[in-house]
Each structure stands twice: as C-alpha cells, then as structure tokens.
Write an enzyme that holds these catalytic residues in place. Structure first.
Site, PDB file in Angstrom:
ATOM      1  N   THR A   1       0.706  -1.173  -0.130  1.00  0.00           N
ATOM      2  CA  THR A   1      -0.259   0.120  -0.058  1.00  0.00           C
ATOM      3  C   THR A   1       1.112   0.977   0.047  1.00  0.00           C
ATOM      4  O   THR A   1       1.891   1.483   1.274  1.00  0.00           O
ATOM      5  CB  THR A   1      -0.940  -0.345   1.538  1.00  0.00           C
ATOM      6  OG1 THR A   1      -2.140  -0.973   1.179  1.00  0.00           O
ATOM      7  CG2 THR A   1      -2.086   1.638   1.377  1.00  0.00           C
TER       8      THR A   1
ATOM      9  N   ARG B   1     -14.832  -5.316  -0.620  1.00  0.00           N
ATOM     10  CA  ARG B   1     -14.241  -5.397   0.184  1.00  0.00           C
ATOM     11  C   ARG B   1     -13.420  -3.723   0.316  1.00  0.00           C
ATOM     12  O   ARG B   1     -12.904  -3.737  -0.484  1.00  0.00           O
ATOM     13  CB  ARG B   1     -12.835  -6.467   1.311  1.00  0.00           C
ATOM     14  CG  ARG B   1     -12.644  -5.801   2.693  1.00  0.00           C
ATOM     15  CD  ARG B   1     -11.918  -5.099   2.330  1.00  0.00           C
ATOM     16  NE  ARG B   1     -10.991  -5.257   3.774  1.00  0.00           N
ATOM     17  CZ  ARG B   1      -9.424  -4.323   3.201  1.00  0.00           C
ATOM     18  NH1 ARG B   1      -9.322  -3.960   1.924  1.00  0.00           N
ATOM     19  NH2 ARG B   1      -8.732  -4.190   4.757  1.00  0.00           N
ATOM     20  N   VAL B   2     -13.784  -2.984   1.263  1.00  0.00           N
ATOM     21  CA  VAL B   2     -13.185  -1.949   1.309  1.00  0.00           C
ATOM     22  C   VAL B   2     -12.581  -2.059   2.405  1.00  0.00           C
ATOM     23  O   VAL B   2     -13.125  -1.682   3.801  1.00  0.00           O
ATOM     24  CB  VAL B   2     -14.665   0.048   0.411  1.00  0.00           C
ATOM     25  CG1 VAL B   2     -13.838   1.274   1.465  1.00  0.00           C
ATOM     26  CG2 VAL B   2     -15.248  -0.652  -0.220  1.00  0.00           C
TER      27      VAL B   2
ATOM     28  N   ASP C   1      -9.563   0.928   4.722  1.00  0.00           N
ATOM     29  CA  ASP C   1      -9.119   1.899   5.213  1.00  0.00           C
ATOM     30  C   ASP C   1      -8.398   3.992   4.538  1.00  0.00           C
ATOM     31  O   ASP C   1      -8.894   4.345   4.491  1.00  0.00           O
ATOM     32  CB  ASP C   1      -8.401   1.571   6.494  1.00  0.00           C
ATOM     33  CG  ASP C   1      -6.720   1.267   6.483  1.00  0.00           C
ATOM     34  OD1 ASP C   1      -6.872   0.661   5.183  1.00  0.00           O
ATOM     35  OD2 ASP C   1      -5.698   2.440   7.123  1.00  0.00           O
TER      36      ASP C   1
ATOM     37  N   THR D   1      -0.799   2.678   6.731  1.00  0.00           N
ATOM     38  CA  THR D   1      -1.261   1.371   5.568  1.00  0.00           C
ATOM     39  C   THR D   1      -0.987   0.294   7.286  1.00  0.00           C
ATOM     40  O   THR D   1       0.019   0.478   8.318  1.00  0.00           O
ATOM     41  CB  THR D   1       0.276   1.055   5.146  1.00  0.00           C
ATOM     42  OG1 THR D   1       0.190  -0.267   4.980  1.00  0.00           O
ATOM     43  CG2 THR D   1       1.344   1.338   6.058  1.00  0.00           C
ATOM     44  N   GLY D   2      -1.513  -1.442   6.690  1.00  0.00           N
ATOM     45  CA  GLY D   2      -1.378  -2.082   7.472  1.00  0.00           C
ATOM     46  C   GLY D   2      -2.934  -2.762   7.830  1.00  0.00           C
ATOM     47  O   GLY D   2      -4.118  -2.447   6.345  1.00  0.00           O
TER      48      GLY D   2
ATOM     49  N   GLY E   1      -6.148  -2.915   7.737  1.00  0.00           N
ATOM     50  CA  GLY E   1      -7.570  -1.638   6.928  1.00  0.00           C
ATOM     51  C   GLY E   1      -8.863  -1.794   8.059  1.00  0.00           C
ATOM     52  O   GLY E   1      -9.074  -0.191   8.374  1.00  0.00           O
TER      53      GLY E   1
HETATM   54  N1  ASP Z   1      -5.127  -1.014   4.398  1.00  0.00           N
HETATM   55  C1  ASP Z   1      -5.013  -1.655   3.533  1.00  0.00           C
HETATM   56  C2  ASP Z   1      -5.863  -2.051   3.513  1.00  0.00           C
HETATM   57  O1  ASP Z   1      -6.795  -2.918   4.523  1.00  0.00           O
HETATM   58  C3  ASP Z   1      -3.696  -2.826   3.260  1.00  0.00           C
HETATM   59  C4  ASP Z   1      -2.492  -2.123   3.547  1.00  0.00           C
HETATM   60  O2  ASP Z   1      -2.177  -1.125   4.366  1.00  0.00           O
HETATM   61  O3  ASP Z   1      -1.362  -3.221   3.488  1.00  0.00           O
HETATM   62  O4  ASP Z   1      -6.589  -2.017   2.592  1.00  0.00           O
END
Ligand code: ASP
Length: 336
Positions: free
Chosen positions: A196, A224-225, A227, A247-248, A250
């Site tokens: 991301t 799916r959506v 964050d 990022t992480g 979501g």
């Molecule tokens: N935050 C992103 C999501 O959940 C994924 C990511 O940051 O790796 O879509």
C-alpha cells in the site's frame, strides 16, 4: 522534511536475506516517488499536487500494491481504493472499489476538486474518472506474477493470508503481521506483504496534504473496502496538526479512526506529531489487534513513521533535497 512516502507495512525485509535487485527496486521506487513530488514542490506547486505526483509514481510501479501491481480479490479481480486530503480547508476526495482507472489517486483528487461529494465507489467512480479524462485500463493491466502467486498461496487450504474480512488470521498475514513468523521466509514472501502506498507533504505556503492508495488485501472479499479511502482512517490532513497516511490492517484502522486520531491527539491533548502517531499506532491500534503504521508530518516539517508491523517501507525528502529510503528492518525497527 518536506515530503515523505510509504510503500506499505508488513513483514520486514531482512538485510542479507533480501536479494539486491529487490532491495534496489524498492529503494528506487520510493526515491522516484520522492523526486516526483519534490519536483512539484520545488517549482512552487502545492502539497496536494506533490502527494498526487508521488503516489502516481508508486501506483505505476508494479513493486507496490497500488495501481499496477495491486493484489487480487478472492475472485481474481482487482478493486482499488485511494484518497487525498488538503490540510488548509479539510477538503477531501476518495474512490473505492475502482476497477479501471489507471491512477486512483488522481480520481480521488478529481472527486475532491470537481464534485460536491467526498467518496465515490465502484462503477460510478470509474465512469466519473473516465469522463474527466483520466486514462483507463483493463483489469489485466494490474496483473503481476507476484500478486498472482500470493493469491494462489492465500487460497491453499489452511493458508494464512486469506483476505476475507471475516478471517482474523488472514488479516494478520495479509499485512505480514508477526503472526506469520520471521525466520526462513523467502524475500518473495516478504514482498507479498507490502505495498500500500501513501504520501504526506508540506509546501512553501506551509499547507499540508496527504494521500493513500491501495489494492487492499490479498484474497479480500469482492466489495471489501479498507481504510485507505476512508478519510479519518487511512488518510487525514489538517494544517494546524498533521498530514497522515496509514498502512496496515484496514478493518482495525477504520475501527480505530487511525489518521484523524493522530490529529485529535495533537489538537485536544497538545501532543507533538511523533508522540501522537506513536500513541495511535503502537498503543491504540495494536490494542485492537491491528498491526501497521503511519507516516505523519506537521507543518514545521517534523516527521515520524511509527509502525507496529515488523517493517514499513518508507522514505523522505528534506528541504535541502536529500532523499532517504528505509527498507530493512534494521533501518526502521518496529516501535514498541
Ligand atoms: N490498509 C490497507 C487495506 O486494509 C492494506 C495495507 O495497508 O497493506 O486495504
């Protein structure tokens, strides 16, 4: 700092175990994005244009999970999310679940600048982007072998890495959480957990902006959506506090209102940007079970990039034009 970018949270790249080509590809990708955004700022451009330019470079780079190189949904498609926010007046724009626009961050900016809405989703968002002249692509444009292999891996019986929103284990693995363990994995496996992208910038007028773009989680449910397109979760910018891109995992970043909480802690509790970002990432989100990180920048150029995940690819540009990239765990160990 005047500009910073991230290339996703996940399992760390480990020095000595990562092939030099992979290391170079990530460093060059991050540096190219910083140069693109930096050029905008140097020419007197605004922070919104700078974060858009930086994120576009990362979207076009197949190393990252955004635009070309986006991960696959459970039905082997691609659905992309992106957002942008302007710190001077809290204007914001976002797109979710787009399937045909080449650069979702530019679509997000158009939503901000040319509509009375904040978030457009699905076909309507793709149509809007095309009608406004953004290049469109077919789904195969986003395809990469690396992400395809990751999908097959995630679909193996008992595999971690299923992106199903209901799959707790899967969520941890898809962002490369500690659950996946560290020892003995190939660089390829590490890479699947990253990607991301986001950017934060401050311009000459000392206006802040933030942007984030992603393909989401490998094997995520259709529709799916995460964050990233949710203002206040994946992205936030407010001149008197900070510009933040996350990022992480979501789902946790939405539940924990990640990005805006950094801003609120600064506004209501008087924390500095680094303490606020640390509090959100390491204390609040981790307590909810969410691994990941943020890049956060205030208008004085104070920057931090705390992450609870093993690694978070990121880099920054100083006012003097120096570019620094961090891709290995020993360059940016997880915050605790
Ligand atoms: N935050 C992103 C999501 O959940 C994924 C990511 O940051 O790796 O879509």
């Amino acid at each position: 700092m005047v500009l910073a970018v991230h290339g996703g949270a996940g399992t760390a790249l480990v020095r000595g175990e990562t092939d030099p080509r992979t290391e170079r590809a990530y460093r060059e990708g991050l540096a190219a994005a910083l140069r693109a955004g930096g050029d905008v700022l140097r020419r007197g451009g605004g922070s919104v244009a700078a974060v858009e330019a930086a994120v576009r470079v990362l979207e076009d780079d197949e190393m990252f999970n955004a635009g070309r190189g986006a991960v696959f949904t459970e039905d082997a498609g691609h659905e992309l999310d992106a957002s942008v926010m302007r710190g001077s007046d809290l204007a914001a724009g976002a797109v979710a679940g787009v399937r045909n626009v080449r650069n979702p961050v530019s679509a997000a900016r158009l939503v901000m600048e040319r509509t009375r809405h904040v978030l457009l989703a699905g076909e309507g968002a793709d149509d809007f982007a095309a009608r406004n002249g953004l290049p469109t692509v077919t789904q195969d444009y986003y395809w990469t072998q690396k992400r395809w292999d990751a999908l097959l891996e995630a679909k193996k019986p008992g595999a971690r890495g299923g992106g199903s929103a209901a799959g707790g284990e899967g969520k941890a693995a898809a962002v490369g959480g500690k659950a996946a363990g560290r020892g003995g994995r190939s660089a390829g496996r590490d890479e699947q957990a990253m990607g991301t992208v986001g950017a934060v910038a401050v311009d000459r007028a000392r206006d802040l902006a933030a942007a984030t773009s992603t393909g989401g989680l490998t094997n995520k449910m259709v529709g799916r959506v995460g964050d990233s397109p949710v203002i206040g979760a994946g992205t936030y910018a407010r001149n008197d506090t900070a510009a933040v891109s996350a990022t992480g995992q979501g789902e946790v970043f939405i539940r924990g209102a990640a990005a805006v909480t950094v801003s609120h802690l600064m506004e209501f509790r008087g924390l500095d940007v680094a303490s606020a970002a640390y509090e959100v990432v390491v204390r609040r989100l981790a307590a909810l079970g969410g691994l990941g990180g943020v890049i956060a920048l205030d208008r004085d150029g104070v920057f931090d990039a705390p992450h609870s995940s093993e690694g978070m690819l990121h880099g920054y540009l100083t006012r003097d034009g120096e570019i620094v990239t961090k891709v290995f765990r020993d360059e940016s160990p997880p915050d605790q």
